[in-house]
Write a protein that holds these residues in place. Structure first.
Motif, short mmCIF file in Angstrom:
data_model
loop_
_atom_site.label_atom_id
_atom_site.label_comp_id
_atom_site.label_asym_id
_atom_site.label_seq_id
_atom_site.Cartn_x
_atom_site.Cartn_y
_atom_site.Cartn_z
N GLU A 73 1.38 -14.06 -3.25
CA GLU A 73 0.41 -12.97 -3.12
C GLU A 73 1.24 -11.70 -2.90
O GLU A 73 2.18 -11.70 -2.10
CB GLU A 73 -0.51 -13.21 -1.92
CG GLU A 73 -1.63 -12.22 -1.79
CD GLU A 73 -2.83 -12.54 -2.67
OE1 GLU A 73 -3.53 -11.60 -3.05
OE2 GLU A 73 -3.07 -13.73 -2.97
N VAL A 74 0.91 -10.65 -3.64
CA VAL A 74 1.58 -9.36 -3.49
C VAL A 74 0.52 -8.36 -3.04
O VAL A 74 -0.50 -8.20 -3.72
CB VAL A 74 2.24 -8.91 -4.81
CG1 VAL A 74 3.01 -7.61 -4.60
CG2 VAL A 74 3.16 -9.99 -5.37
N LEU A 75 0.76 -7.72 -1.89
CA LEU A 75 -0.22 -6.81 -1.31
C LEU A 75 0.34 -5.40 -1.25
O LEU A 75 1.40 -5.17 -0.65
CB LEU A 75 -0.59 -7.28 0.10
CG LEU A 75 -1.12 -8.71 0.19
CD1 LEU A 75 -1.24 -9.14 1.65
CD2 LEU A 75 -2.44 -8.84 -0.53
N TYR A 76 -0.37 -4.46 -1.86
CA TYR A 76 0.00 -3.04 -1.86
C TYR A 76 -1.04 -2.27 -1.06
O TYR A 76 -2.24 -2.52 -1.21
CB TYR A 76 -0.01 -2.48 -3.28
CG TYR A 76 1.09 -2.99 -4.18
CD1 TYR A 76 2.29 -2.31 -4.27
CD2 TYR A 76 0.90 -4.12 -4.95
CE1 TYR A 76 3.30 -2.76 -5.12
CE2 TYR A 76 1.90 -4.58 -5.80
CZ TYR A 76 3.10 -3.89 -5.87
OH TYR A 76 4.08 -4.33 -6.70
N ALA A 77 -0.59 -1.31 -0.25
CA ALA A 77 -1.53 -0.47 0.50
C ALA A 77 -0.93 0.91 0.70
O ALA A 77 0.21 1.05 1.13
CB ALA A 77 -1.84 -1.09 1.85
N ASN A 78 -1.71 1.92 0.38
CA ASN A 78 -1.35 3.30 0.69
C ASN A 78 -2.59 3.95 1.29
O ASN A 78 -3.49 4.39 0.57
CB ASN A 78 -0.89 4.06 -0.56
CG ASN A 78 -0.40 5.46 -0.22
OD1 ASN A 78 -0.80 6.05 0.79
ND2 ASN A 78 0.46 5.99 -1.05
N SER A 79 -2.63 3.98 2.62
CA SER A 79 -3.80 4.54 3.29
C SER A 79 -3.88 6.05 3.10
O SER A 79 -4.96 6.62 3.16
CB SER A 79 -3.79 4.19 4.78
OG SER A 79 -2.63 4.72 5.40
N GLY A 80 -2.75 6.69 2.82
CA GLY A 80 -2.74 8.12 2.60
C GLY A 80 -3.50 8.53 1.35
O GLY A 80 -4.17 9.55 1.32
N THR A 81 -3.40 7.72 0.31
CA THR A 81 -4.10 8.02 -0.94
C THR A 81 -5.32 7.12 -1.14
O THR A 81 -6.01 7.23 -2.16
CB THR A 81 -3.17 7.84 -2.16
OG1 THR A 81 -2.68 6.50 -2.19
CG2 THR A 81 -2.03 8.83 -2.13
N MET A 82 -5.56 6.24 -0.17
CA MET A 82 -6.70 5.32 -0.21
C MET A 82 -6.63 4.42 -1.45
O MET A 82 -7.62 4.22 -2.15
CB MET A 82 -8.03 6.07 -0.17
CG MET A 82 -8.20 6.97 1.04
SD MET A 82 -8.54 6.07 2.53
CE MET A 82 -10.21 5.55 2.24
#
Length: 166
Positions: A73-82
């Motif tokens: 599983e590969v998880l990407y997250a950028n809360s700054g750009t939502m």
């Protein structure tokens, strides 16, 4: 939030856009274990088939896990750009010199002693399932819509999510 499922080239384009703009991901291996193994990785590229590529050390825990069980599983997250992306796929360890040369950058010297380092490997993740979430427009517009929804009690349609069928 609206749903927009994408397939074929449109799905690959969206996956590539998100993975390359977010760059760092958590690569999760040994998925049957509690807890599973997770490590941050920098995305080297997303190819024309939607496969995600990373560089890794041959003796690393995640390489050993992939050799035992290819599902990751590969998880990407950028809360700054939502922007968020979850990719379930099959990983393969690759050692072809042409691939390693293509992916290797000078910043990788922090981890390896050059492109000819005998411990250098590439991890290729072929997506089996993927899901994304992102805002419509830009973050400011999304925040304004959320604020308006809070004031009026309306549910704003500020974001979209969907399956990516690569």
């Amino acid at each position: 939030m609206s749903t927009k499922n994408l397939d074929n080239q449109e799905a690959i384009t969206k996956l590539k856009e998100l993975a390359e703009s977010i760059d760092f991901a958590m690569l999760c291996t040994d998925l049957g274990a509690t807890p599973f193994h997770a490590i941050p990785m920098s995305t080297k590229k997303v190819d024309d088939q939607g496969h995600i590529w990373f560089l890794s050390g041959q003796d690393s825990s995640h390489n050993q896990n992939i050799q035992r069980e290819a599902k990751v599983e590969v998880l990407y997250a950028n809360s700054g750009t939502m922007q968020f992306l979850s990719v379930f796929g099959e990983a393969a360890i690759r050692k072809e010199p042409a691939i390693l040369k293509e992916l290797y950058q000078s910043t990788d010297n922090s981890w390896f002693s050059g492109v000819d380092d005998p411990s250098l490997t590439a991890i290729e993740v072929a997506p089996l399932e993927a899901h994304y979430w992102d805002v419509k427009g830009n973050k400011l517009t999304a925040l304004l819509k959320l604020g308006w929804g809070g004031l009026t009690g309306e549910r704003p349609d500020y974001a979209r999510q969907g399956d990516l069928k690569v």
